[in-house]
Design a protein around this motif. Structure first.
Motif, short mmCIF file in Angstrom:
data_model
loop_
_atom_site.label_atom_id
_atom_site.label_comp_id
_atom_site.label_asym_id
_atom_site.label_seq_id
_atom_site.Cartn_x
_atom_site.Cartn_y
_atom_site.Cartn_z
N GLN A 167 0.84 -1.19 0.00
CA GLN A 167 0.00 0.00 0.00
C GLN A 167 0.88 1.25 0.00
O GLN A 167 1.84 1.33 0.74
CB GLN A 167 -0.90 0.01 1.24
N ASN A 168 0.55 2.20 -0.85
CA ASN A 168 1.31 3.46 -0.99
C ASN A 168 2.80 3.17 -1.21
O ASN A 168 3.64 3.49 -0.38
CB ASN A 168 1.13 4.34 0.25
N TRP A 175 -2.37 6.51 -9.14
CA TRP A 175 -3.66 6.04 -8.60
C TRP A 175 -3.90 6.53 -7.16
O TRP A 175 -4.94 6.29 -6.59
CB TRP A 175 -3.71 4.51 -8.63
N ASN A 176 -2.91 7.25 -6.58
CA ASN A 176 -3.04 7.71 -5.20
C ASN A 176 -3.03 9.23 -5.09
O ASN A 176 -2.82 9.77 -4.01
CB ASN A 176 -1.88 7.17 -4.35
N ARG A 178 -5.36 11.36 -5.14
CA ARG A 178 -6.44 11.91 -4.32
C ARG A 178 -6.38 11.41 -2.87
O ARG A 178 -7.23 11.80 -2.07
CB ARG A 178 -7.78 11.54 -4.93
N ALA A 179 -5.45 10.57 -2.57
CA ALA A 179 -5.40 9.99 -1.22
C ALA A 179 -4.83 10.96 -0.20
O ALA A 179 -4.98 10.75 1.00
CB ALA A 179 -4.57 8.71 -1.24
N ARG A 180 -4.16 12.02 -0.64
CA ARG A 180 -3.57 13.03 0.25
C ARG A 180 -2.65 12.38 1.29
O ARG A 180 -2.80 12.57 2.49
CB ARG A 180 -4.66 13.82 0.95
N ILE A 181 -1.70 11.62 0.79
CA ILE A 181 -0.72 10.99 1.68
C ILE A 181 0.28 12.04 2.14
O ILE A 181 0.85 12.77 1.32
CB ILE A 181 0.01 9.84 0.94
N THR A 186 5.21 7.40 2.42
CA THR A 186 5.07 6.23 1.56
C THR A 186 6.13 5.19 1.92
O THR A 186 7.10 5.47 2.62
CB THR A 186 5.21 6.61 0.08
#
Length: 328
Positions: A167-168, A175-176, A178-181, A186
């Motif tokens: 994950q991440n 693909w991430n 919009r996830a605002r990591i 990561t």
């Protein structure tokens, strides 16, 4: 489950299409082996040795056969067949899942076909990218805080590992977005920070000539950092191309004290060089005078005055004023 023996009868391969796993009675050395099950996709399995070196274990994903079936080219079924057509762009891979189960990947650019019912496509870009690690505070071998900046260059190689296993996996994944990591959270960033601290703690910031240090072992450090980080991120499918230190300095809290120490060390080294040269010049001057006196030796008190005066003039850090002694 189906078992297939090739034409020459030299090996047998068992393929479980549902699990996407291949077990070989004999290792495949040259060409891939292909099996089709019903009307579903054909799974092509390939085996490859560890060609990457430096700790890389990046075996390719199992490749799916995505040729358009002949039975769907007839007019009644053509529209249904078009529903399963998709495009893979250049430098892109797609992991294929059927009803939530991974069955293989598509890595060849172009138009492909897979039955659309229950199908899910997970795409990644395999373009080379960089990751900037700016101003990370670490401790060198002597415990001094050091600020280090580095740049990691890598390229993704596996859609399955990046989209399913981890994950991440790395920053700014398409693909991430919009996830605002949060920055630095990561998988690749965290592992790179850990490796940077681990490796830099094995060397002092500076060392005497001939001894390894962070300032002098740039190429060696890059190899160690690359190999160590590669071993940690094999699960993401990322191939580490380089891990370079681009900036190195003492932390602000000790920078002034270290600057004074460096200046003092430089001054001591300079004085040693001056004194050594002064002694050589004085010795040479005395020998030259005695050589011109046709075998006669200079009195000891004269030698003492010559040595004292020459050493004072050469070693002095201020301008020398000549004086003349007047006896009574």
């Amino acid at each position: 489950m189906r078992r297939r023996v090739d034409n020459e009868g030299r090996r047998a391969t068992t393929i479980d299409v549902e699990r996407g796993v291949t077990s070989d009675d004999q290792k495949l050395s040259q060409t891939p082996d292909t099996t089709r099950t019903g009307s579903g996709p054909t799974l092509t399995t390939m085996s490859r040795g560890d060609e990457d070196g430096d700790g890389a274990d990046l075996s390719p994903d199992p490749e799916l056969d995505t040729k358009f079936p002949g039975c769907l080219r007839v007019a009644p079924c053509y529209r249904l067949g078009c529903c399963g057509v998709f495009v893979v762009a250049e430098r892109s891979h797609r992991a294929v899942l059927y009803f939530g189960k991974y069955v293989g990947s598509v890595t060849t650019p172009g138009i492909h076909f897979l039955p659309p019912i229950g199908r899910e496509l997970l795409e990644i870009s395999t373009a080379t990218r960089t990751m900037n690690m700016k101003d990370h505070k670490v401790l060198d071998r002597r415990g001094n805080p050091v600020v280090v900046s580095a740049v990691v260059t890598f390229e993704p190689t596996s859609a399955k590992r990046a989209r399913i296993d981890v994950q991440n996996p790395w920053p700014n994944a398409s693909w991430n977005l919009r996830a605002r990591i949060p920055p630095g959270e990561t998988y690749l960033e965290l592992q790179a920070q850990a490796v940077l601290k681990q490796v830099t703690s094995q060397f002092p910031y500076e060392a005497p000539e001939g001894q390894p240090s962070l300032q002098t072992e740039g190429a060696h450090l890059t190899k160690i950092l690359c190999r160590t980080l590669q071993q940690r991120v094999n699960g993401t499918g990322a191939r580490i191309l380089s891990f370079d230190l681009v900036d190195l300095s003492y932390a602000p809290e000790i920078a002034q004290a270290m600057l004074v120490r460096q200046q003092a060390a430089a001054l001591v080294d300079a004085r040693k060089l001056i004194v050594k040269a002064a002694v050589e010049m004085t010795t040479s001057a005395v020998k030259s005078l005695e050589a011109q006196m046709e075998g006669r030796q200079l009195p000891n008190d004269v030698k003492d005055r010559i040595c004292t005066n020459l050493l004072t003039v050469v070693c002095s850090s201020e301008a020398v004023t000549p004086t003349l002694g007047v006896g009574s």
